[in-house]
Design an enzyme around this catalytic site. Structure first.
Site, PDB file in Angstrom:
ATOM      1  CD  GLN A 199       1.367   2.704  -0.750  1.00 12.64           C
ATOM      2  OE1 GLN A 199       2.335   3.419  -0.973  1.00 12.64           O
ATOM      3  NE2 GLN A 199       0.428   2.496  -1.651  1.00 12.64           N
TER       4      GLN A 199
ATOM      5  CD  GLU B 238      -5.113   3.738   0.826  1.00 15.40           C
ATOM      6  OE1 GLU B 238      -5.150   2.540   1.176  1.00 15.40           O
ATOM      7  OE2 GLU B 238      -4.731   4.106  -0.293  1.00 15.40           O
TER       8      GLU B 238
ATOM      9  CG  ASP C 266      -0.419  -1.723  -2.518  1.00 13.03           C
ATOM     10  OD1 ASP C 266       0.558  -2.025  -3.231  1.00 13.03           O
ATOM     11  OD2 ASP C 266      -1.034  -0.653  -2.641  1.00 13.03           O
TER      12      ASP C 266
ATOM     13  CG  ASP D  19      -1.919   0.310  -8.467  1.00 16.15           C
ATOM     14  OD1 ASP D  19      -2.437   0.947  -9.410  1.00 16.15           O
ATOM     15  OD2 ASP D  19      -1.711   0.828  -7.351  1.00 16.15           O
TER      16      ASP D  19
ATOM     17  CE  LYS E  41      -4.822   2.482  -7.060  1.00 18.06           C
ATOM     18  NZ  LYS E  41      -3.425   2.837  -6.680  1.00 18.06           N
TER      19      LYS E  41
ATOM     20  NE  ARG F  20      -4.725   6.149  -7.015  1.00 18.55           N
ATOM     21  CZ  ARG F  20      -3.905   6.449  -8.035  1.00 18.55           C
ATOM     22  NH1 ARG F  20      -4.407   6.643  -9.247  1.00 18.55           N
ATOM     23  NH2 ARG F  20      -2.595   6.527  -7.858  1.00 18.55           N
ATOM     24  CB  SER F  21      -3.833   7.547  -0.785  1.00 20.40           C
ATOM     25  OG  SER F  21      -3.162   8.294  -1.772  1.00 20.40           O
TER      26      SER F  21
ATOM     27  CE  LYS G 225      -5.310  -1.131  -2.118  1.00 20.34           C
ATOM     28  NZ  LYS G 225      -4.075  -1.123  -2.917  1.00 20.34           N
TER      29      LYS G 225
END
Length: 428
Positions: free
Chosen positions: A163, A205, A242, A312, A337, A366-367, A388
């Site tokens: 990803q 992202e 990731d 995650d 997160k 987050r995306s 990140k």
């Protein structure tokens, strides 16, 4: 007392054009705090519940008017008059009011928006920058950024199964130089992709989303971009992945459709280990499915002494699950997160638990993001050491980087940048 006199929830849009929740908290003094929550695309099954309306006639069912109503009525009735400076008490009030283990009744998007807005209002009332409000005088370490320069998987419409492919400028002397390093690599990569006839459109992202034939080929191209930008891979810059392996795990196998591979847990551990042998990879996130704890044990045994293995979907910022992972020796790092758990207090508890166990903590976006930059302040306030927050494009990502620049400027000479030293639990 910093009494809360008004609270307003509203529906706004995130970076993907989907509704999300924003909240304003007004104090007796006239001070206001505002916060907006993010939303993920690849999500762990044990995350706190993001409440959506399900009304297909509005936003394809993704509206958040129920969560907003919960803020404006039920939550407001419970917290009006409370002291905004009592963050832990306020968050416990939200948790108890919801009454479920995963915020399913009120929605984690509702509770988090309130929790963050309260903190912003309290910081403003105290005359403190948010990072200082979170961390007191001890928050002075800027985080090493994981910069997502190539997107695949659920974050892009391409052939890459992994990803995120990220660069980490560990050789920089300070955060501003680290940011410049990442930006220069990003632009060099764009030049290389263009010369190869590949598209330079970006994913959710902000990273590029080209159709590489293999993960290996993608990493080779990133290495060229690092060198072309004037940096040395392995010294100035390390790589991070990731995998989001839960997204391509089916019937006990890891299906790398882009490469035509179906691998067992042990085989996929070896696959990732081979990549780490060929490239300067220092961090692998979600290298196994969230429920494949045997696979996690295998990859931790094989790679855990030299590679940061970040959980995650595995841990979902939940201290109960993290505690179990620590006891079983699973992974060696946690991704943080805030919307996976739904309050700031629970977020800080997860960071603290990780540190006590010698696990690293990576603060993450987050995306689906907004212009809210709270995670930048969390990263510094907690001395997390890593963040990140996407690529070097899209204003929803840049907002966090720019806030970190401001914080570094505010800290002045006392600001520190850990570089390689943040991987304190690895033997490299």
């Amino acid at each position: 007392m910093s009494a809360i006199v008004d609270i307003i929830g509203r529906e706004v849009l995130d970076s993907r054009g989907n509704p999300t929740v924003e909240c304003d908290v007004l104090l007796e003094s006239g001070v206001m705090g505002r916060a907006a929550v993010p939303s993920g695309a690849s999500t762990g099954s044990r995350e706190a519940i993001e409440l959506r309306d399900g009304d297909k006639s509005r936003y394809l069912g993704k509206g958040v008017l129920k969560a907003v109503q919960n803020i404006n009525i039920e939550i407001a009735e419970s917290i009006l008059g409370l002291d905004a400076s009592e963050q832990a008490f306020l968050d416990r009030t939200l948790i108890d009011l919801d009454g479920t283990h995963n915020k399913a009744r009120l929605g984690a998007n509702a509770t988090l928006a309130v929790s963050m807005a309260v903190a912003r209002a309290a910081a403003e009332e105290a005359g403190l920058p948010l990072y200082r409000y979170f961390g007191g005088s001890g928050g002075m370490q800027l985080p090493v950024p994981m910069m997502n320069i190539v997107n695949g998987g659920a974050h892009a419409n391409n052939s890459l199964d992994i990803q995120e492919f990220m660069v980490m400028p560990v050789g920089a002397e300070n955060f501003r130089d680290a940011l410049r390093c990442g930006a220069e690599i990003f632009h060099e990569l764009k030049k290389i992709l263009g010369a190869q006839g590949m598209p330079t459109t970006v994913g959710d992202e902000g990273g590029f989303a080209p159709n590489f034939k293999s993960n290996h080929g993608c990493l080779q191209t990133i290495m060229k971009a690092i060198e072309g930008a004037g940096y040395q891979a392995g010294e100035d810059v390390l790589l991070a992945l990731d995998c989001a392996a839960s997204e391509f795990y089916k019937d006990g196998k890891y299906h790398l459709a882009g490469e035509g591979l179906q691998l067992s847990s042990s085989e996929f551990s070896d696959y990732l280990g081979n990549l780490a042998d060929q490239f300067p990879i220092v961090s692998i996130e979600d290298g196994m499915h969230e429920s494949d704890w045997d696979g996690w044990a295998d990859i931790t045994k094989k790679l855990g002494k030299k590679i940061q293995l970040v959980g995650d979907d595995l841990f979902v910022t939940n201290t109960r699950i993290l505690k179990e992972g620590i006891e079983k020796g699973i992974a060696n790092s946690i991704l943080i997160k805030i919307n996976q758990i739904g309050t700031l207090t629970e977020t800080f508890a997860a960071i603290e638990m990780a540190k006590r166990a010698n696990y690293t903590a990576v603060i993450s976006h987050r995306s689906g993001e907004t212009e809210d930059s709270t995670i930048a302040d969390i990263a510094v306030g907690t001395n997390a050491g890593q963040i990140k927050t996407g690529s070097l494009s899209r204003s929803d990502r840049i907002a966090k980087y720019n806030q970190l620049l401001r914080i570094e400027e505010d800290l002045g000479d006392v600001a520190t940048y850990p570089g390689k030293s943040d991987f304190y639990n690895l033997k490299r």
